[in-house]
Design an enzyme around this catalytic site. Structure first.
Site, short mmCIF file in Angstrom:
data_model
loop_
_atom_site.label_atom_id
_atom_site.label_comp_id
_atom_site.label_asym_id
_atom_site.label_seq_id
_atom_site.Cartn_x
_atom_site.Cartn_y
_atom_site.Cartn_z
N PHE A 90 8.29 -13.53 5.00
CA PHE A 90 6.71 -13.92 4.23
C PHE A 90 7.39 -14.93 2.97
CE2 PHE A 90 4.07 -12.72 0.78
CZ PHE A 90 2.50 -12.08 1.32
N ASP A 125 15.30 -9.76 0.77
CA ASP A 125 14.59 -8.93 0.12
C ASP A 125 13.25 -7.67 1.05
OD1 ASP A 125 10.83 -8.78 0.33
OD2 ASP A 125 10.58 -10.98 -0.08
N TYR A 148 4.21 -2.06 -4.12
CA TYR A 148 2.52 -1.85 -4.21
C TYR A 148 2.49 -1.88 -2.93
CZ TYR A 148 2.71 -6.51 -4.09
OH TYR A 148 2.88 -8.26 -3.52
N LYS A 149 3.93 -1.40 -1.95
CA LYS A 149 3.88 -1.27 -0.90
C LYS A 149 4.15 0.53 -0.76
CE LYS A 149 4.35 -5.74 0.64
NZ LYS A 149 2.98 -6.26 1.20
N ARG A 195 -2.49 -5.27 12.72
CA ARG A 195 -0.94 -4.77 11.43
C ARG A 195 -0.97 -3.07 11.64
NH1 ARG A 195 2.28 -7.22 6.36
NH2 ARG A 195 0.22 -7.02 5.98
#
Lengths: 422, 422
Positions: A148, A217, A242-243, A391
């Protein structure tokens, strides 16, 4: 589909019976799902299928009331007293200890606060500073070339500010790139785009064998699958809340510093919250012991306590069960896509092998922007990764097999409506 | 008291008539106060006197409902769509533009996000990188020696990472310390402990005359008095939003980068939110134009939108009126303290001269810990700065003259109960 990336596709005339059989299969899988009841803990409605929990987790139903208490009583009435009496001050390490078991960490090694980007900076600079100064030849920071992007941007800044070069490396080729010059390796546990799960135990062991430090990560793995930070001897890690942890939009990230490194962890952001006695207001900085050393400034209490409340849904949940359901969901979704999608229109970028798969499915599709827009218009919410990736995130706590079937069916319908590009 | 730091004290037998006259005076001042109606916008009750708004501003009454909407509708129902449709993504610069007029900045120069500490790091490193590389002899970072400690800690880290030394300087002696080696100067607009207001126009001009850059910390002035960032030609600034801006506990801080510096502003934390096209997910970093370049990672939406709501109370409020009331309140409080406090027990550390006073009064008191505890027990909420400072913040939007009188009276009573140390 289980062994091939290319969806074979099936003749349209078979769809009706297949629809029925896959729908029936979904119902059976849902009724046998030991995690099924957890869905009721979330604010979700049947008018849509939410497959974007890998971007923003759904709202746990009890969070609004808890945040309301934080605002109206703790802030509105107790005000400044809440910093001590209400437990605000110790929230970063307390919530860190709530996340710890979800990523296989013992207590006292995780603090919550700041964004993932800021934590990547702390972790990479901190890792460089942990290196043995007697080994100056160890001067390269290896960074996941498929990361990312923020990790790459921040790692480059960390490298610039510590005087070490960055070497981008495809995680698939990482083992071959390790060597006597390797200082620090920054890798994503799960690739944000493809959903590929990287071999955390194997890579960490190889990094250590090469004499370097491993920074992971966990943005796309924390809450989606077992991580095993302590067991695998990870050095430092960062992650997002927050995922799959459903902490709310932009909820604070976390930083893990393995206990054995804490005494020498030297943060590039030594704010007053990392001081051993912050309210002494001393002009000299003396770092706190333990995970607290990873704190920086005053924590954003509203976001942080919303996250703390959101973590309640994990009470009694087995990560092994989460992982099992995640793989079953993504297997089933791929099976449905193979059944419903016109031949050759989509191709899975997500590895078929379970050992290499996170909790999402990424489909390459030439018409991805139009297709995702049409899916969202039908209430199937995934997301687009430009230019050509569809996705779909699968959050085992609240995604049903019926959702996977419905999403794949809608995808098949949309693909027949959106013309294929030449 | 207006010209002397030492409270003269008055004989106890005069207190009754004084109480009455000062109480009457307070009522008159309150009835003539053009800002008086604003107090109703805040969740405050008459059972206590809140003089800690310089640590945590009081809750604006309408904020809970707004945050509830953010959580239940924007997060709970719209979910990921809120990033675009709900304006989440642009919140940092939009809210920055709401703060801008309160600190005398034109639009497009402020972003909200991260803690003050993190923003100090961006500002100091950013300032060093703005220096002319043809002037390598300009190599010192001057830092307010009386600063809130986090600024000093972070500035030292920024200095270490940019290779420049830190020189701590008392702001009173700053002008004499400027010279050809001065690169960057970091000063607090108002001293957190004493409430002393530093001469932002004069110091900024002198810093520029010396060929250096001025970075101001506005934590204790933003929302308390006019700042004039643009008019005074400040280079960079940071500030806090949870004190006089009432944004809520740990609400995000802000960063100001003057427009003339933006094109060369080179953040040490170039997260993906600072990218010119974040969703291109490019491995190469290309900085966004304007204030957005000061962003880092995903903004913490709950805290940020609570702050946005809180800023509504400033609609139509004149900062000149705020400043006038602030000075009248602190003058009156000092007058009441002089009248009520036993002689010699407290001494104001806050300058008597208006031009040198922020919006708080700091009283040195040998028995400060016991005195503040007793005050808080009586509902008079100030705070303690160890070892011997009683700190009382005056927020003109909601503090009444009657509050000042009541607090001073309680202080007088407490001081007669808490024995003086030998």
């Amino acid at each position: 589909m289980s062994d091939a990336h290319e969806t074979a596709g099936t003749p349209r005339e078979h769809h009706t019976s297949q629809d029925k059989s896959l729908a029936v299969q979904a119902a059976m899988l849902d009724s046998a799902d030991e995690l099924a009841a957890l869905r009721d803990l979330f604010a979700l409605h049947d008018d849509s299928v939410y497959l974007d929990g890998n971007s923003l987790g759904a709202l746990p139903r009890h969070v609004p009331e808890r945040v309301q208490d934080v605002i109206t009583r703790q802030w509105g009435e107790l005000r400044i007293r809440s910093w001590t009496e209400g437990g605000w001050w110790t929230a970063p390490e307390r919530i860190g200890d709530r996340i710890a078991p979800l990523v296989g960490a013992g207590p006292g090694q995780i603090v919550v606060g700041d964004s993932t980007s800021v934590n990547v900076f702390k972790a990479v600079v901190g890792a460089v500073r942990l290196l043995d100064p007697a080994e100056p030849a160890r001067d390269e920071i290896l960074v996941d070339a498929t990361t990312f992007p923020t990790d790459g941007y921040i790692a480059r800044s960390a490298a610039r500010m510590t005087g070490l070069p960055i070497v981008p490396v495809d995680p698939e080729k990482l083992l071959g790139a390790l060597g006597p010059r390797t200082a620090v390796v920054l890798v994503n546990h799960v690739d944000f785009r493809t959903g590929r799960l990287h071999d955390l135990p194997g890579i960490t062991a190889a990094v250590h064998e090469a004499g370097a430090l491993a920074v992971w990560d966990l943005c796309h793995s924390a809450g989606a699958l077992p991580v095993g930070l302590d067991a695998q001897g990870v050095d430092l890690a960062v992650g997002c809340t927050y995922k799959y942890l459903n902490g709310g939009p932009g909820s604070p990230a976390f930083l893990y510093v393995a206990e054995r490194h804490q005494a020498r962890f030297d943060s590039p952001l030594p704010g007053w919250n990392a001081h051993t006695d912050p309210f002494a207001m001393s002009p000299d900085f003396t770092a706190a012991d333990g995970a607290v050393r990873g704190r920086v400034g005053t924590p954003d209490i509203l976001s942080m306590l919303a996250l703390e409340a959101a973590l309640d849904v994990w009470e009694g949940v087995s990560l092994a069960a989460v992982r099992e359901k995640s793989l079953a969901l993504t297997d089933f979704f791929l099976e449905c896509v193979e059944a419903y999608a016109p031949p050759g229109r989509v191709r899975s970028l997500t590895p078929a092998a379970h050992a290499e798969r996170g909790s999402q499915i990424a489909l390459r599709c030439a018409e991805a922007p139009a297709v995702m827009a049409a899916l969202i218009a039908r209430g199937i919410v995934g997301d687009l990764r430009r230019p050509d990736v569809l996705r779909f995130g699968f959050t085992p706590l609240y995604t049903r097999f019926a959702d996977a079937e419905r999403a794949a069916r809608a995808l098949g319908e949309v693909l027949t409506e959106v013309p294929a590009e030449d």
